[in-house]
Scaffold this motif. Structure first.
Motif, PDB file in Angstrom:
ATOM      1  N   GLN A 149      -3.389   5.148   3.848  1.00  0.00           N
ATOM      2  CA  GLN A 149      -4.755   4.960   4.345  1.00  0.00           C
ATOM      3  C   GLN A 149      -5.776   5.139   3.221  1.00  0.00           C
ATOM      4  OE1 GLN A 149      -2.447   6.906   5.893  1.00  0.00           O
ATOM      5  NE2 GLN A 149      -2.081   5.704   7.740  1.00  0.00           N
ATOM      6  N   THR A 150      -5.497   6.038   2.291  1.00  0.00           N
ATOM      7  CA  THR A 150      -6.392   6.243   1.147  1.00  0.00           C
ATOM      8  C   THR A 150      -6.418   4.993   0.279  1.00  0.00           C
ATOM      9  OG1 THR A 150      -6.005   8.623   1.155  1.00  0.00           O
ATOM     10  CG2 THR A 150      -6.843   7.665  -0.895  1.00  0.00           C
TER      11      THR A 150
ATOM     12  N   ASP B  68     -14.482   1.727   0.647  1.00  0.00           N
ATOM     13  CA  ASP B  68     -14.979   2.806   1.499  1.00  0.00           C
ATOM     14  C   ASP B  68     -14.866   4.168   0.826  1.00  0.00           C
ATOM     15  OD1 ASP B  68     -15.382   0.893   3.441  1.00  0.00           O
ATOM     16  OD2 ASP B  68     -13.558   1.386   4.556  1.00  0.00           O
ATOM     17  N   HIS B  69     -14.112   4.238  -0.246  1.00  0.00           N
ATOM     18  CA  HIS B  69     -13.839   5.503  -0.930  1.00  0.00           C
ATOM     19  C   HIS B  69     -13.805   5.235  -2.434  1.00  0.00           C
ATOM     20  CE1 HIS B  69     -12.098   9.480  -1.590  1.00  0.00           C
ATOM     21  NE2 HIS B  69     -11.124   8.923  -2.279  1.00  0.00           N
ATOM     22  N   SER B  70     -14.395   6.131  -3.203  1.00  0.00           N
ATOM     23  CA  SER B  70     -14.323   6.037  -4.663  1.00  0.00           C
ATOM     24  C   SER B  70     -13.300   7.052  -5.152  1.00  0.00           C
ATOM     25  CB  SER B  70     -15.674   6.345  -5.305  1.00  0.00           C
ATOM     26  OG  SER B  70     -16.609   5.364  -4.937  1.00  0.00           O
TER      27      SER B  70
ATOM     28  N   ARG C 162       0.837  -1.203   0.000  1.00  0.00           N
ATOM     29  CA  ARG C 162       0.000   0.000   0.000  1.00  0.00           C
ATOM     30  C   ARG C 162       0.871   1.251   0.000  1.00  0.00           C
ATOM     31  NH1 ARG C 162      -4.642  -1.415   4.463  1.00  0.00           N
ATOM     32  NH2 ARG C 162      -5.772  -2.909   3.151  1.00  0.00           N
TER      33      ARG C 162
ATOM     34  N   GLY D 253      -5.916   1.969   1.293  1.00  0.00           N
ATOM     35  CA  GLY D 253      -6.707   0.994   2.046  1.00  0.00           C
ATOM     36  C   GLY D 253      -8.194   1.238   1.887  1.00  0.00           C
ATOM     37  N   ALA D 254      -8.613   2.496   1.958  1.00  0.00           N
ATOM     38  CA  ALA D 254     -10.032   2.839   1.796  1.00  0.00           C
ATOM     39  C   ALA D 254     -10.520   2.481   0.393  1.00  0.00           C
ATOM     40  CB  ALA D 254     -10.258   4.323   2.087  1.00  0.00           C
ATOM     41  N   LEU D 255      -9.677   2.678  -0.610  1.00  0.00           N
ATOM     42  CA  LEU D 255     -10.044   2.305  -1.979  1.00  0.00           C
ATOM     43  C   LEU D 255     -10.195   0.791  -2.102  1.00  0.00           C
ATOM     44  CD1 LEU D 255      -7.617   4.652  -3.924  1.00  0.00           C
ATOM     45  CD2 LEU D 255     -10.111   4.832  -3.884  1.00  0.00           C
ATOM     46  N   GLU D 256      -9.271   0.049  -1.499  1.00  0.00           N
ATOM     47  CA  GLU D 256      -9.319  -1.410  -1.551  1.00  0.00           C
ATOM     48  C   GLU D 256     -10.580  -1.957  -0.894  1.00  0.00           C
ATOM     49  OE1 GLU D 256      -4.618  -2.671  -1.492  1.00  0.00           O
ATOM     50  OE2 GLU D 256      -5.667  -2.459   0.412  1.00  0.00           O
ATOM     51  N   ARG D 257     -10.965  -1.368   0.216  1.00  0.00           N
ATOM     52  CA  ARG D 257     -12.148  -1.825   0.948  1.00  0.00           C
ATOM     53  C   ARG D 257     -13.455  -1.365   0.314  1.00  0.00           C
ATOM     54  NH1 ARG D 257      -8.905   0.102   4.926  1.00  0.00           N
ATOM     55  NH2 ARG D 257     -10.223   1.930   5.223  1.00  0.00           N
TER      56      ARG D 257
END
Length: 62
Positions: free
Chosen positions: A15-16, A24-26, A3, A18-22
């Motif tokens: 962290q961004t 949680d963020h587009s 990451r 990670g959020a993309l992978e999950r």
């Protein structure tokens, strides 16, 4: 690729990524293009309503 490595290449924090992978963020369009550049993919690979099969599955079933 970690990451942290991807984050550095696309100019965001880990962290961004990670959020993309999950999911949680587009990503913005600009960020999507940066991700595509790193992996040599079309932008449709990042912006799609349907999940893609893992690329390794496609490569190994030929």
């Amino acid at each position: 690729m970690s990451r942290a490595q991807l984050a550095e290449l696309i100019g965001v924090n880990p962290q961004t990524v990670g959020a993309l992978e999950r999911g949680d963020h587009s990503p913005s369009l600009d960020l999507a293009f940066r991700i595509c550049e790193v992996f040599g993919l079309p932008v449709e690979a990042v912006f799609s309503r349907e999940e893609f099969a893992p690329m390794s599955k496609e490569l190994y079933t030929r």
